[in-house]
Scaffold this active site. Sequence first.
Site, PDB file in Angstrom:
ATOM      1  N   ARG A  20       0.858  -1.190   0.000  1.00  0.00           N
ATOM      2  CA  ARG A  20       0.000   0.000   0.000  1.00  0.00           C
ATOM      3  C   ARG A  20       0.890   1.234   0.000  1.00  0.00           C
ATOM      4  O   ARG A  20       1.695   1.430   0.910  1.00  0.00           O
ATOM      5  CB  ARG A  20      -0.907  -0.020   1.234  1.00  0.00           C
ATOM      6  CG  ARG A  20      -1.934   1.088   1.228  1.00  0.00           C
ATOM      7  CD  ARG A  20      -3.019   0.846   2.252  1.00  0.00           C
ATOM      8  NE  ARG A  20      -2.525   1.008   3.614  1.00  0.00           N
ATOM      9  CZ  ARG A  20      -3.218   0.680   4.698  1.00  0.00           C
ATOM     10  NH1 ARG A  20      -4.427   0.149   4.580  1.00  0.00           N
ATOM     11  NH2 ARG A  20      -2.720   0.868   5.903  1.00  0.00           N
TER      12      ARG A  20
ATOM     13  N   SER B 292     -12.440  -4.325  -0.006  1.00  0.00           N
ATOM     14  CA  SER B 292     -12.711  -3.837   1.349  1.00  0.00           C
ATOM     15  C   SER B 292     -14.207  -3.614   1.522  1.00  0.00           C
ATOM     16  O   SER B 292     -14.837  -2.950   0.688  1.00  0.00           O
ATOM     17  CB  SER B 292     -11.992  -2.508   1.598  1.00  0.00           C
ATOM     18  OG  SER B 292     -10.608  -2.683   1.658  1.00  0.00           O
TER      19      SER B 292
ATOM     20  N   LYS C  21      -5.293   3.877   9.389  1.00  0.00           N
ATOM     21  CA  LYS C  21      -6.234   4.233   8.322  1.00  0.00           C
ATOM     22  C   LYS C  21      -7.341   5.052   8.965  1.00  0.00           C
ATOM     23  O   LYS C  21      -8.367   4.536   9.396  1.00  0.00           O
ATOM     24  CB  LYS C  21      -6.786   2.959   7.662  1.00  0.00           C
ATOM     25  CG  LYS C  21      -7.215   3.153   6.221  1.00  0.00           C
ATOM     26  CD  LYS C  21      -7.456   1.826   5.538  1.00  0.00           C
ATOM     27  CE  LYS C  21      -7.674   1.994   4.045  1.00  0.00           C
ATOM     28  NZ  LYS C  21      -8.785   2.860   3.674  1.00  0.00           N
TER      29      LYS C  21
END
Length: 212
Positions: free
Chosen positions: A43, A112, A141
Amino acid sequence: MYMKKELDYRLYLVTDRDCLKGRDFLSVLESALAGGVTLVQLREKDAGGAFFLEQAILAKQLCDRYQVPLLINDRVDVALACNAAGVHLGQSDLPLKAARKLLGTSATIGISVHTITEALQAATDGADYLGVGAVFPTQTKTDATDCNLQVLEEIVRKVKIPVVGIGGINQENYLSVLQTGAVGAAVVSAILAQDDVQKAVETFNILEKKSK
């Protein structure tokens, strides 16, 4: 593209440079691989395309040495260019059907989800697995929608594809995620932010084995 195979989601590392405390990314990644993570998602939320691809190629080479599949967060083009195992997409990323058209049936595509409705839709659309969360509060996050163990457990019951818990998972709550029936847990800071990354991973694996 990478030949599709059944992935091992038990200890799913999601990378985040903000957790590294100034350490070299590839060195930390190798420590995690040496400790026994079973899957890696790269990521790079703030990276430009060229840097992301460069890091993806290096991460793929490292993951290949340990025979651990690499998934790419969001960027289907980067996944194609580095021959990754597939991608993980959020609700606002490229639609799953479009990603499948580009990547083909051999790629693994994860989605997700935060609700049962999203989970059922992703499964219907052809997702290979679901990342459900945030199961616990998380700093890595900050835009994550809160979910909980009950929602995770209900999604596990209602879909026929692998389900992974994500969000705030650490050694204290890891087993509670697995006890919902989830096939694994995605971990970020509880691995990457630790002083001894390899030992942190090994501890997760010991916990998982004891739970059987």
